[in-house]
Design an enzyme around this catalytic site. Structure first.
Site, short mmCIF file in Angstrom:
data_model
loop_
_atom_site.label_atom_id
_atom_site.label_comp_id
_atom_site.label_asym_id
_atom_site.label_seq_id
_atom_site.Cartn_x
_atom_site.Cartn_y
_atom_site.Cartn_z
N SER A 6 29.90 28.50 40.34
CA SER A 6 29.95 28.32 41.79
C SER A 6 31.39 28.25 42.30
O SER A 6 32.12 29.24 42.23
CB SER A 6 29.15 27.07 42.16
N ASP A 16 41.38 38.32 41.47
CA ASP A 16 41.41 39.49 42.36
C ASP A 16 42.75 39.65 43.07
O ASP A 16 43.17 40.78 43.37
CB ASP A 16 40.29 39.37 43.40
N LYS A 29 27.09 32.03 39.12
CA LYS A 29 26.35 31.50 40.28
C LYS A 29 27.10 31.91 41.55
O LYS A 29 28.11 31.32 41.91
CB LYS A 29 26.21 29.99 40.22
#
Length: 534
Positions: free
Chosen positions: A283, A294, A308
């Protein structure tokens, strides 16, 4: 023509969502009335309804759930990391009372002299023996500033005392431990994402930076199951330029479609960073790791994360009850969703499966590196997890190591610092004698597999043919408790030392002790140091 038009309209109306819900509720209430009127035993209708509601929500995904007013404290703990109480982990001992297992650092329990091994006999004059562990815990919790009276047998002296403790707001910091590793590597262990967590990380970083030695930084998110998205965004904000995209969410409702960017000036956008993750990182942990990956801001090391990528929202449903429901999926800056299981597409038996590799899509980081969706965050540097033996896991699960740690605390007033404490050979032998008297599964992995082999051999009629060889193999892999405990001495000693240190130096000390033997971190640091960075 008119008759056809009317008939079609009625058919469409009969299939509308509102009609289907209304008819389903009619059936539900009719069934409930029949149960109340005719079931052989008395029916608690309210309990049935609430169980049915919980089952309905759980059928959607594991994260959508019903929360009664009585459990409102769980919401506060989930979101703020705080509650009103004494601040200690307790264990119910059916034969004698409630044992203080682990007080939290700086808590009321510590301030008023409650220690590991103390046994609580009564809470506000009520005997705890008939009470469940949850009832005992609930009686200890309460409004900060109020008092709770305990009748206690002290673990070290055996004296029986009445101790009055003033409850406080217990806040469990998201930063479990921070320090300097290998002289110049800053390290911050983050256990969750509760309210104020980003401030905890900021404070830890500033303290490390003030030390003057830090040249690299490690954020450890292993085992961190997540929490508040805002705190994850706040942590990323500390290390990337102002206005950077951190995460976006997309849901069925327009209001859930949002892009979240950093809104504060960063602390440091240049220090080389590594983020440690594993299968227990989920999460909000994946939001932090995914964003920093990224944006090419940090090296991600460890094992693939849980996967998740679902966002939950808490909503009122009346009478102070709430539901926590999944309202959106989140996406990292490259556009990938890390959700590993598609709960919307179930098999005929109701089961769900992971998204297959063939359906995973490629995305690209800011510098053009390839990353993939559909199954958590894949580390840039793959480093195997520390795997414990069956016997170690059994000792922990049966609380035998925890019991011995408390016994050790009872007999020793002090120990060396967390980084220096070691069990002597004599002390480990004392533990072996202690554990030999306890009931736990001491079979090795080889012994368990051999048992399965023997069972299969008997079913297939092969055992009698190869009895001599199989019996000889059984003799090789079988071992008594003492032999297994001696075989796994190095591994078990490390776990024991960590648990003992916790009783003297609390959770931060326990983490410092664990880091001495954290081979996964050691290997990741080697890669970090040797140029495996972005």
């Amino acid at each position: 023509m008119l008759a056809f038009f009317v008939s079609s309209s009625l058919a469409v109306s009969a299939q509308s969502p509102a009609f289907r819900i209304a008819s389903a509720m009619d059936v539900y209430y009719a069934a409930l009335r029949e149960l109340e009127a005719a079931y052989v035993d008395t029916v608690d209708a309210e309990k049935l309804v609430k169980r049915g509601l919980q089952a309905m929500l759980n059928s959607l995904d594991p994260y959508t759930e019903y929360i009664e007013e009585a459990n409102s404290e769980d919401i506060e703990l989930m979101t703020t990391g705080a509650y009103g109480g004494i601040g200690a982990v307790i264990k119910k001992k059916d034969s004698c009372g409630v044992m203080i297992s682990e007080p939290y650092i700086g808590s009321s329990a510590v301030k008023y002299g409650l220690e590991p091994g103390d046994i609580i006999l009564a809470i506000d004059g009520e005997d705890v023996i008939p009470l469940s562990p949850t009832e005992c815990s609930n009686r200890m919790k309460g409004v900060p500033g109020t008092d709770v009276r305990f009748t206690v047998i002290k673990g070290k002296s055996g004296d029986t005392l009445d101790i009055v403790v003033t409850r406080e707001r217990v806040h469990i910091s998201d930063v479990v431990y921070s320090g300097i590793l290998r002289d110049s590597i800053g390290y911050i262990k983050i256990s969750g994402f509760t309210q104020g967590g980003a401030k905890d990380v900021r404070a830890a970083y500033e303290k490390l930076a003030a030390d003057g030695r830090m040249k690299r930084l490690v954020l450890d998110l292993r085992g961190n199951g997540g929490g508040l998205m805002d705190e994850a965004i706040g942590i990323v904000s500390l290390f990337v330029p102002y206005g950077s995209e951190v995460v976006s969410s997309k849901g069925r409702i327009e209001g859930m479609n949002k892009v979240y960017r950093t809104s504060e000036a960063p602390l440091d956008t240049l220090i080389p960073m590594m983020v440690m993750v594993n299968s227990g990182s989920a999460s909000s942990s994946e939001i932090v790791a995914g964003a920093l990956q990224d944006l090419d801001r940090a090296l991600i090391a460890g094992k693939r994360t849980y996967g998740k990528g679902l966002v939950q929202t808490i909503r009122e449903v009346g009478y102070n009850d709430r539901i926590k429901l999944t309202t959106a999926k989140y996406y990292t800056p490259s556009g990938r969703c890390v959700q590993a299981i598609d709960y919307s597409n179930r098999n005929e038996d109701g089961s769900v499966g992971a998204i297959p590799d063939s359906l995973k899509k490629a995305f690209y980081t800011r510098s053009g590196r390839t990353v993939y969706d559909g199954g958590g965050i894949t580390p840039d540097l793959d480093v195997d997890d520390v795997l414990y033996s069956r016997v170690s896991a059994s000792l922990v699960m049966n609380d035998i190591i925890g019991e011995y740690a408390i016994e050790y605390y009872r007999l020793h007033d002090s120990i060396a610092s967390p980084s220096e404490f070691r069990l002597s050979d004599e002390e480990y032998e004392d533990f072996v004698r202690f554990a030999e008297k306890k009931d736990f599964d001491f079979r090795t992995g080889s012994a368990v597999q051999l048992e399965q082999l023997l069972k299969t051999a008997r079913n297939e009629g092969l055992y009698d043919i190869y009895r001599t060889q199989l019996d000889a193999l059984s003799d090789i892999v079988s071992a008594d408790k003492r032999s297994v405990l001696e075989l796994k001495k190095d591994e078990i000693s490390q776990i024991l030392e960590e648990e003992i240190v916790i009783r003297y130096y609390y959770r931060p000390g326990g983490t410092e002790s664990f880091l001495r033997n954290d081979n996964q971190l050691v290997k990741a640091l080697d890669g970090f140091k040797n140029g495996s960075r972005l």
